[in-house]
Design an enzyme around this catalytic site. Structure first.
Site, PDB file in Angstrom:
ATOM      1  N   SER A   1       0.838  -1.199   0.000  1.00 22.77           N
ATOM      2  CA  SER A   1       0.000   0.000   0.000  1.00 22.77           C
ATOM      3  C   SER A   1       0.878   1.256   0.000  1.00 22.77           C
ATOM      4  O   SER A   1       1.572   1.516  -0.982  1.00 22.77           O
ATOM      5  CB  SER A   1      -0.979  -0.037   1.174  1.00 22.77           C
ATOM      6  OG  SER A   1      -1.977   0.940   1.048  1.00 22.77           O
TER       7      SER A   1
ATOM      8  N   HIS B   1      -4.210  -1.740  -4.184  1.00 20.54           N
ATOM      9  CA  HIS B   1      -5.620  -2.075  -3.899  1.00 20.54           C
ATOM     10  C   HIS B   1      -6.504  -1.815  -5.118  1.00 20.54           C
ATOM     11  O   HIS B   1      -7.623  -1.303  -4.989  1.00 20.54           O
ATOM     12  CB  HIS B   1      -6.134  -1.250  -2.718  1.00 20.54           C
ATOM     13  CG  HIS B   1      -5.288  -1.294  -1.496  1.00 20.54           C
ATOM     14  ND1 HIS B   1      -5.016  -2.450  -0.801  1.00 20.54           N
ATOM     15  CD2 HIS B   1      -4.604  -0.296  -0.840  1.00 20.54           C
ATOM     16  CE1 HIS B   1      -4.239  -2.173   0.237  1.00 20.54           C
ATOM     17  NE2 HIS B   1      -3.961  -0.879   0.225  1.00 20.54           N
TER      18      HIS B   1
END
Length: 251
Positions: A128, A163
């Site tokens: 991330s 994501h």
């Protein structure tokens, strides 16, 4: 940039559903070529969340020599000279705020130290925000709503979007920003998938679960085009099933 970067869109120990086990994390350890590598977790993006660091230590216990670099001086780790990163086989960066991570790192000199470590053979990995930081630019929710950020370390050319299918709005906004030129083209990586770079070039894309793609996203005219990247599905060492390929294009 010389060295190896493993950019996780999602997955790894922090998204494990049970004991922190992760085939991507296993692969990161394998890349070191050592039986018990030295792995340092850098949780800056989460404000050095204690539970995050404890989950890391639990997930890697017994198979790595673990440490945590706490730039916020949290107990029991305290503050350690960041030059300790030069002694690691893996530097694993956690998720959270990409903007805050970059600001704090630069004040402590991690931008230069990490480049030196990678050139000396340390594997740089992250999920991330820990994916975003290595690139020139990225899609981030550091300001609340998703926004383009052109302020990464630049170890990998282009932009990053973690994501990609796992969070609402990620795909649509990233494609819009690449199409408009607000972000340069780059790599969009879904949860449970990762891209491995060596010396700035893609080595392969990997996944620990089926149906989690990786795309190279490019600006063509006024549009953004997704090019699927072939993804190698990692096989458990306890399974006799062969590794399979996902996607339709080669690297």
């Amino acid at each position: 940039m010389k060295g190896t970067v493993v950019a996780l869109g999602g997955g790894g120990f922090s998204m494990s559903e049970s004991d922190g086990s992760s085939l991507i994390d296993d692969h990161i350890l394998d890349l070191t070529g050592t039986t018990k590598p030295r792995v340092c977790f850098v949780p800056t993006a989460s404000g050095d969340a204690d539970g995050y660091s404890q989950r890391f230590e639990s997930a890697f216990a017994g198979r790595a020599e673990t440490s945590v670099l706490s730039l916020f001086c949290h107990d029991p780790w305290g503050y350690t000279d960041p030059s300790m990163l030069l002694e690691q086989d893996v530097v694993y960066v956690g998720g959270g705020s990409t903007v805050n991570l970059l600001a704090v790192w630069r004040l402590h000199g991690l931008d230069d130290l990490l480049g030196e470590a990678a050139a000396n053979g340390t594997v740089l990995a992250g999920i991330s925000a820990g994916m975003n930081c290595w690139f020139d630019a990225s899609s981030t929710d550091s300001y609340g709503p998703l926004a383009p950020l052109r302020d990464g370390l630049g170890f990998v050319t282009g932009s990053a979007c973690p994501h990609y299918l796992g969070e609402s709005g990620r795909r649509e906004k990233y494609l819009r920003w690449v199409a408009s030129g607000e972000l340069p083209g780059g790599y969009a990586v879904d949860d449970y998938a990762a891209v491995v770079f060596r010396d700035g070039e893609v080595v392969e894309a990997i996944s620990e679960k089926t149906e989690h793609p990786v795309y190279r996203v490019m600006r063509v005219g006024d549009d953004a085009v997704e090019e699927p990247v072939a993804v190698r599905l990692l096989a458990s060492t306890t399974s006799s099933s062969p590794e399979t390929k996902l996607g339709v294009t080669s690297l």
